[in-house]
Design an enzyme around this catalytic site. Sequence first.
Site, mmCIF file in Angstrom:
data_model
loop_
_atom_site.group_PDB
_atom_site.id
_atom_site.type_symbol
_atom_site.label_atom_id
_atom_site.label_comp_id
_atom_site.label_asym_id
_atom_site.label_seq_id
_atom_site.Cartn_x
_atom_site.Cartn_y
_atom_site.Cartn_z
ATOM 1 C CD GLU A 1 -7.542 1.501 1.629
ATOM 2 O OE1 GLU A 1 -6.467 2.950 1.444
ATOM 3 O OE2 GLU A 1 -6.154 0.872 1.651
ATOM 4 C CE LYS B 1 -5.206 -1.045 -1.924
ATOM 5 N NZ LYS B 1 -4.660 -0.403 -0.431
ATOM 6 C CB CYS C 1 -5.964 3.191 -1.151
ATOM 7 S SG CYS C 1 -4.950 4.558 -0.284
HETATM 8 O O1 LIG Z 1 -0.098 4.846 -3.069
HETATM 9 C C1 LIG Z 1 0.328 5.711 -2.172
HETATM 10 O O2 LIG Z 1 0.832 6.093 -1.884
HETATM 11 C C2 LIG Z 1 -0.188 5.163 -0.774
HETATM 12 C C3 LIG Z 1 -1.267 3.684 -0.925
HETATM 13 C C4 LIG Z 1 -1.849 3.364 0.188
HETATM 14 O O3 LIG Z 1 -1.618 3.913 1.367
HETATM 15 C C5 LIG Z 1 -2.143 2.595 0.348
HETATM 16 O O4 LIG Z 1 -3.168 1.731 -1.163
HETATM 17 O O5 LIG Z 1 -3.363 1.909 1.321
#
Ligand SMILES: O=C(O)CCC(=O)C(=O)O
Length: 297
Positions: A55, A126, A168
């Site tokens: 990401e 996303k 993510c």
């Molecule tokens: O869900 C998480 O704990 C981290 C999510 C995250 O870092 C993101 O979505 O970029």
Amino acid sequence: MPIRNTMSVLSKNLKVALLQFHAGADKKANLQKVKEFASKAITQHPSLDLLVLPECFNSPYSVEEFKNYCEPIPGGETTEFLSNLAKEHKVSIVGGSFPELGSDNKIYNTSLTFDKTGKIIAKHRKVHLFDIDIPGKMTFKESISLAPGDKATVFQLEDFCKVGLGICYDIRFPELAMVAARQGAGIMFYPGAFNTVTGPKFWTKFAVARAIDNQVYVVMCSPARNVAGGGYQAYGHSMVVDPNGDVLVEAGHDEDIVYCELKPDVITEARKNIPISTQRRFDVYHDVASDAVAKDI
Ligand SMILES: O=C(O)CCC(=O)C(=O)O
């Protein structure tokens, strides 16, 4: 009772490399790093089918910075770069994510997948933005500068199989993986940049959970940590989990490349032995995708 066929699996082995590297403030240097990691992976494993990137691989992971790095898709530098890289090495690429400047002037956290001719075969924005506040430990609010996507992304990965793609925080919402699996996906890809607070607690659990729920492979690729450089500290630990929830490969938190071969028989066996995909009771939980149940309580 409706029965859905989710037995569709990989047509052949899929050899993947997860490129775990740190991205800094210099976009050109970040792209150069992708080039170097890709060359190294292909040199070490010439028969690789697919590269997976982390990401936010062309920019720092910072809500203040996204506006300075966003690009239109197609036509932007990073899209062109990834397309050329796929063509040059004749390899497919799940291109992590980078900030996209939409035609509506909003900024999205977007992941592109390329086939080995360099053509874009999937685009995922996303869907679930990372907005959390754990007092004294971790506060992040992507929605300050990003807009959310509005679609689950499921597509055919060349002649291998259908796959699903999330970014993510999307992994915390089991619905995206369920939708993909019920449309026949054998693999979920999640470029992700968990942090040093939520990473140790949740990263592996989510990978295992989504894999077991759906009897799919789960591939998660993170940036490396940058302890010396400060800023957002990614968890690292890029990994591949099989449809039984076994972690097959896992990086540490430094820069690294991890390799894995995904095998059709593993999906078929898991689904044959424990046939949850044909035992679902949609008559019981048909309204799972609405908030009707919560309102009744
Ligand atoms: O869900 C998480 O704990 C981290 C999510 C995250 O870092 C993101 O979505 O970029």
